[in-house]
Write a protein that holds these residues in place. Structure first.
Motif, PDB file in Angstrom:
ATOM      1  N   LEU A  43       1.640   3.372   1.624  1.00 21.57           N
ATOM      2  CA  LEU A  43       0.922   4.060   0.545  1.00 21.57           C
ATOM      3  C   LEU A  43       1.861   4.861  -0.341  1.00 21.57           C
ATOM      4  O   LEU A  43       1.678   4.921  -1.559  1.00 21.57           O
ATOM      5  CB  LEU A  43      -0.168   4.956   1.123  1.00 21.57           C
ATOM      6  CG  LEU A  43      -1.334   4.218   1.784  1.00 21.57           C
ATOM      7  CD1 LEU A  43      -2.282   5.226   2.435  1.00 21.57           C
ATOM      8  CD2 LEU A  43      -2.058   3.329   0.799  1.00 21.57           C
ATOM      9  N   ARG A  44       2.894   5.476   0.238  1.00 20.27           N
ATOM     10  CA  ARG A  44       3.882   6.204  -0.557  1.00 20.27           C
ATOM     11  C   ARG A  44       4.652   5.264  -1.480  1.00 20.27           C
ATOM     12  O   ARG A  44       4.883   5.582  -2.645  1.00 20.27           O
ATOM     13  CB  ARG A  44       4.854   6.942   0.348  1.00 20.27           C
ATOM     14  CG  ARG A  44       4.343   8.249   0.833  1.00 20.27           C
ATOM     15  CD  ARG A  44       5.432   9.001   1.527  1.00 20.27           C
ATOM     16  NE  ARG A  44       4.950  10.287   1.972  1.00 20.27           N
ATOM     17  CZ  ARG A  44       5.637  11.121   2.693  1.00 20.27           C
ATOM     18  NH1 ARG A  44       6.865  10.805   3.071  1.00 20.27           N
ATOM     19  NH2 ARG A  44       5.126  12.272   3.050  1.00 20.27           N
ATOM     20  N   SER A  45       5.073   4.134  -0.938  1.00 23.38           N
ATOM     21  CA  SER A  45       5.846   3.204  -1.774  1.00 23.38           C
ATOM     22  C   SER A  45       4.966   2.621  -2.882  1.00 23.38           C
ATOM     23  O   SER A  45       5.442   2.375  -3.988  1.00 23.38           O
ATOM     24  CB  SER A  45       6.442   2.079  -0.924  1.00 23.38           C
ATOM     25  OG  SER A  45       5.425   1.244  -0.426  1.00 23.38           O
ATOM     26  N   ARG A  46       3.721   2.450  -2.590  1.00 27.70           N
ATOM     27  CA  ARG A  46       2.803   1.920  -3.607  1.00 27.70           C
ATOM     28  C   ARG A  46       2.542   2.959  -4.707  1.00 27.70           C
ATOM     29  O   ARG A  46       2.453   2.612  -5.881  1.00 27.70           O
ATOM     30  CB  ARG A  46       1.494   1.524  -2.939  1.00 27.70           C
ATOM     31  CG  ARG A  46       0.612   0.763  -3.847  1.00 27.70           C
ATOM     32  CD  ARG A  46      -0.509   0.150  -3.092  1.00 27.70           C
ATOM     33  NE  ARG A  46      -1.379  -0.487  -4.071  1.00 27.70           N
ATOM     34  CZ  ARG A  46      -2.525  -1.012  -3.830  1.00 27.70           C
ATOM     35  NH1 ARG A  46      -2.970  -0.991  -2.594  1.00 27.70           N
ATOM     36  NH2 ARG A  46      -3.226  -1.570  -4.759  1.00 27.70           N
ATOM     37  N   SER A  47       2.433   4.239  -4.327  1.00 28.55           N
ATOM     38  CA  SER A  47       2.189   5.276  -5.342  1.00 28.55           C
ATOM     39  C   SER A  47       3.433   5.539  -6.180  1.00 28.55           C
ATOM     40  O   SER A  47       3.342   5.962  -7.319  1.00 28.55           O
ATOM     41  CB  SER A  47       1.723   6.570  -4.685  1.00 28.55           C
ATOM     42  OG  SER A  47       2.766   7.146  -3.928  1.00 28.55           O
ATOM     43  N   ASP A  48       4.638   5.295  -5.633  1.00 35.56           N
ATOM     44  CA  ASP A  48       5.881   5.469  -6.401  1.00 35.56           C
ATOM     45  C   ASP A  48       6.024   4.404  -7.474  1.00 35.56           C
ATOM     46  O   ASP A  48       6.700   4.626  -8.480  1.00 35.56           O
ATOM     47  CB  ASP A  48       7.090   5.398  -5.455  1.00 35.56           C
ATOM     48  CG  ASP A  48       7.190   6.631  -4.571  1.00 35.56           C
ATOM     49  OD1 ASP A  48       6.525   7.635  -4.882  1.00 35.56           O
ATOM     50  OD2 ASP A  48       7.915   6.549  -3.552  1.00 35.56           O
ATOM     51  N   ARG A  49       5.424   3.254  -7.318  1.00 35.41           N
ATOM     52  CA  ARG A  49       5.516   2.159  -8.300  1.00 35.41           C
ATOM     53  C   ARG A  49       4.735   2.485  -9.563  1.00 35.41           C
ATOM     54  O   ARG A  49       5.003   1.942 -10.615  1.00 35.41           O
ATOM     55  CB  ARG A  49       4.992   0.866  -7.691  1.00 35.41           C
ATOM     56  CG  ARG A  49       5.874   0.298  -6.640  1.00 35.41           C
ATOM     57  CD  ARG A  49       5.328  -1.022  -6.180  1.00 35.41           C
ATOM     58  NE  ARG A  49       5.824  -1.328  -4.852  1.00 35.41           N
ATOM     59  CZ  ARG A  49       5.332  -2.245  -4.082  1.00 35.41           C
ATOM     60  NH1 ARG A  49       4.301  -2.950  -4.455  1.00 35.41           N
ATOM     61  NH2 ARG A  49       5.842  -2.466  -2.891  1.00 35.41           N
ATOM     62  N   ARG A  50       3.732   3.312  -9.456  1.00 33.38           N
ATOM     63  CA  ARG A  50       2.869   3.580 -10.619  1.00 33.38           C
ATOM     64  C   ARG A  50       3.460   4.530 -11.551  1.00 33.38           C
ATOM     65  O   ARG A  50       4.136   5.228 -11.827  1.00 33.38           O
ATOM     66  CB  ARG A  50       1.518   4.121 -10.166  1.00 33.38           C
ATOM     67  CG  ARG A  50       0.751   3.067  -9.409  1.00 33.38           C
ATOM     68  CD  ARG A  50      -0.556   3.611  -8.961  1.00 33.38           C
ATOM     69  NE  ARG A  50      -1.214   2.601  -8.137  1.00 33.38           N
ATOM     70  CZ  ARG A  50      -2.393   2.730  -7.670  1.00 33.38           C
ATOM     71  NH1 ARG A  50      -3.104   3.785  -7.919  1.00 33.38           N
ATOM     72  NH2 ARG A  50      -2.931   1.789  -6.945  1.00 33.38           N
TER      73      ARG A  50
END
Length: 118
Positions: A111-118
């Motif tokens: 979830l952290r890596s996914r939120s960093d992409r945005r």
């Protein structure tokens, strides 16, 4: 208790009687309980230099520990022998907790890596 006496008592304690319990016979079926036995011991000794007041130093020590846990039972019938292992619920719970912690950490990382992409 000296070291040789402790070793002798250790040998008396670590017998097959500790591993295999008394057989129980009912309705033509014999059940033999089996336990997992582990143990260890240690001893020490020593002398220190003479103290200033003239008394000599000395020392000794020893200890022994024994652990016993159920392993399962042998079931003897007319058609043969089967092994029924004991279920350790504490191990199952601990294993489930470990899997859950790893899953939560993996989910958090995802979830952290996914939120960093945005």
């Amino acid at each position: 208790m000296d070291v040789t006496e402790m070793v002798a008592r250790t040998r008396e304690t670590m017998t097959a009687g500790r591993v295999f319990g008394e057989p129980v016979v009912r309705d033509g079926v014999t059940v033999i309980p089996v336990a997992r036995v582990s143990g260890g011991g240690g001893a020490g000794g020593g002398e220190s230099p003479a103290a200033e007041d003239g008394t000599a130093g000395s020392g000794s020590g020893g200890g022994f520990g024994l652990g016993v846990a159920p392993a399962g039972v042998f079931v003897l019938r007319d058609d043969g022998v089967t092994w029924r292992p004991a279920v350790d619920v504490n191990r199952i719970v601990a294993g489930g907790q470990l899997v859950m912690v790893v899953a939560l950490l993996t989910l958090r990382s995802y979830l952290r890596s996914r939120s960093d992409r945005r």
